[in-house]
Design a protein around this motif. Structure first.
Motif, short mmCIF file in Angstrom:
data_model
loop_
_atom_site.label_atom_id
_atom_site.label_comp_id
_atom_site.label_asym_id
_atom_site.label_seq_id
_atom_site.Cartn_x
_atom_site.Cartn_y
_atom_site.Cartn_z
N ARG A 180 6.47 3.50 -14.22
CA ARG A 180 5.94 3.09 -12.92
C ARG A 180 7.10 2.63 -12.05
O ARG A 180 7.98 1.88 -12.49
N THR A 181 7.14 3.10 -10.80
CA THR A 181 8.25 2.79 -9.92
C THR A 181 7.84 1.78 -8.86
O THR A 181 6.83 1.96 -8.17
N TYR A 182 8.61 0.71 -8.77
CA TYR A 182 8.42 -0.32 -7.78
C TYR A 182 9.53 -0.19 -6.73
O TYR A 182 10.69 0.02 -7.09
N CYS A 193 8.39 2.70 3.36
CA CYS A 193 8.89 3.58 2.30
C CYS A 193 8.04 3.43 1.03
O CYS A 193 7.70 4.42 0.38
N ALA A 194 7.72 2.19 0.66
CA ALA A 194 6.89 1.97 -0.51
C ALA A 194 5.52 2.62 -0.33
O ALA A 194 4.97 3.21 -1.27
N ALA A 200 4.40 1.34 -6.33
CA ALA A 200 3.99 -0.01 -5.92
C ALA A 200 5.06 -0.62 -5.03
O ALA A 200 6.24 -0.29 -5.13
N TRP A 201 4.62 -1.52 -4.17
CA TRP A 201 5.51 -2.32 -3.33
C TRP A 201 5.83 -3.60 -4.08
O TRP A 201 4.94 -4.33 -4.54
N TYR A 202 7.14 -3.89 -4.23
CA TYR A 202 7.61 -5.05 -4.99
C TYR A 202 8.23 -6.02 -4.00
O TYR A 202 9.35 -5.82 -3.53
#
Length: 286
Positions: A180-182, A193-194, A200-202
């Motif tokens: 999973r990419t944050y 961009c997220a 997900a937005w981190y």
């Protein structure tokens, strides 16, 4: 909502193996490790207000390598998930970094979460060859290269800042769609961009919106505008305080993971005590 921890590991702080084992024992679901390659002495970039502002904390100057540290923790723990929080991807070769992360995910049994970010220190980025104005598209394209290498039998990607000719590469990640990419960052460009290309937005909550009650609706509107299903794009909170009321608000807003801040220390014993202090109240935050 899952509850993790984030810690700046340094050469004079707690042993990462002991820290990781203790974090798993306290019940933390994940452990995130930041990175910085170095800090040029002639530094003009201000320490961001979102992180406290003012003088640069000394632990930034002494951080251990992110992937090596996570690998040591992975080898000596069983269940805790391993997060890059965040990897400054624009400063790395994406093919080599994809191999590192795929190997870590493979050897840890699929425990990796890949957080990436644009960075804030212009001098650090320049020393690593990044053209600062291109950082947003550079991170996007390098992440796409990594995802291709993780998931495609014959991997390829044609981007503006990074591309990959049809290539073979193994291991693939244990997680079939890749980790999973944050995407980290609180500003409007990072948020957009997220919304467009991250899982997900981190976000480190900005000083003017600590509860994220203003920011999260804006982000979800961006996800909708990007034509993505809001149910498939998550939100995670970085460096969250162990405040039950605040964490309840995040949970009610649909945050998938809150990563709790553990104060760094140049005393190994104190660093472990700081972890213990948050660990003791973890059960009340679950």
């Amino acid at each position: 909502m899952d509850l993790g921890a984030v810690y700046f590991f340094t050469d004079d702080g707690p042993n990462p193996i002991e820290f990781g084992q203790a974090a798993e024992g306290y019940g933390f679901e994940s452990l995130f490790v930041p990175e910085h390659t170095h800090f040029p002495k002639s530094r003009d970039s201000a320490y961001p207000e979102a992180y406290g502002g003012g003088e640069l904390p000394r632990f930034y100057l002494r951080t251990l390598d992110q992937t090596v540290t996570l690998s040591m923790i992975a080898a000596t723990t069983d269940t805790i998930k391993l997060g890059t929080g965040v990897c400054l991807l624009a400063q790395h070769d994406p093919i080599a970094k994809a191999k590192e992360f795929a190997t870590l995910d493979h050897l840890s049994g699929g425990r990796l979460i890949v957080g990436v970010g644009f960075g804030w220190n212009v001098e650090e980025a320049a020393a690593n060859g990044l053209v600062w104005k291109n950082r947003f598209s550079t991170v996007r394209d390098k992440l796409k290269v990594m995802q291709a290498l993780w998931t495609q039998e014959i991997a390829s990607y044609d981007g503006v800042r990074a591309s990959l000719a049809p290539s073979w590469a193994w291991p693939k990640t244990v997680q079939p769609n890749g980790p999973r990419t944050y995407l980290g960052g609180a500003g409007p460009t990072a948020m957009r961009c997220a919304a467009e290309w991250a899982d997900a937005w981190y976000v480190v909550p900005p000083p003017d919106d600590p509860t994220l009650e203003k920011s999260i609706p804006r982000f979800r509107a961006m996800v909708d505008a990007a034509g993505r299903d809001p149910d498939t794009v998550g939100i995670a909170v970085a460096s969250a305080p162990p405040d039950p009321a605040l964490l309840d608000t995040y949970r009610e807003l649909g945050v998938e993971r809150a990563v709790l801040w553990i104060d760094p220390s140049d005393s190994p014993a104190q660093g472990m005590k700081n972890l213990e202090s948050v660990g003791k109240v973890l059960s009340t935050l679950s």
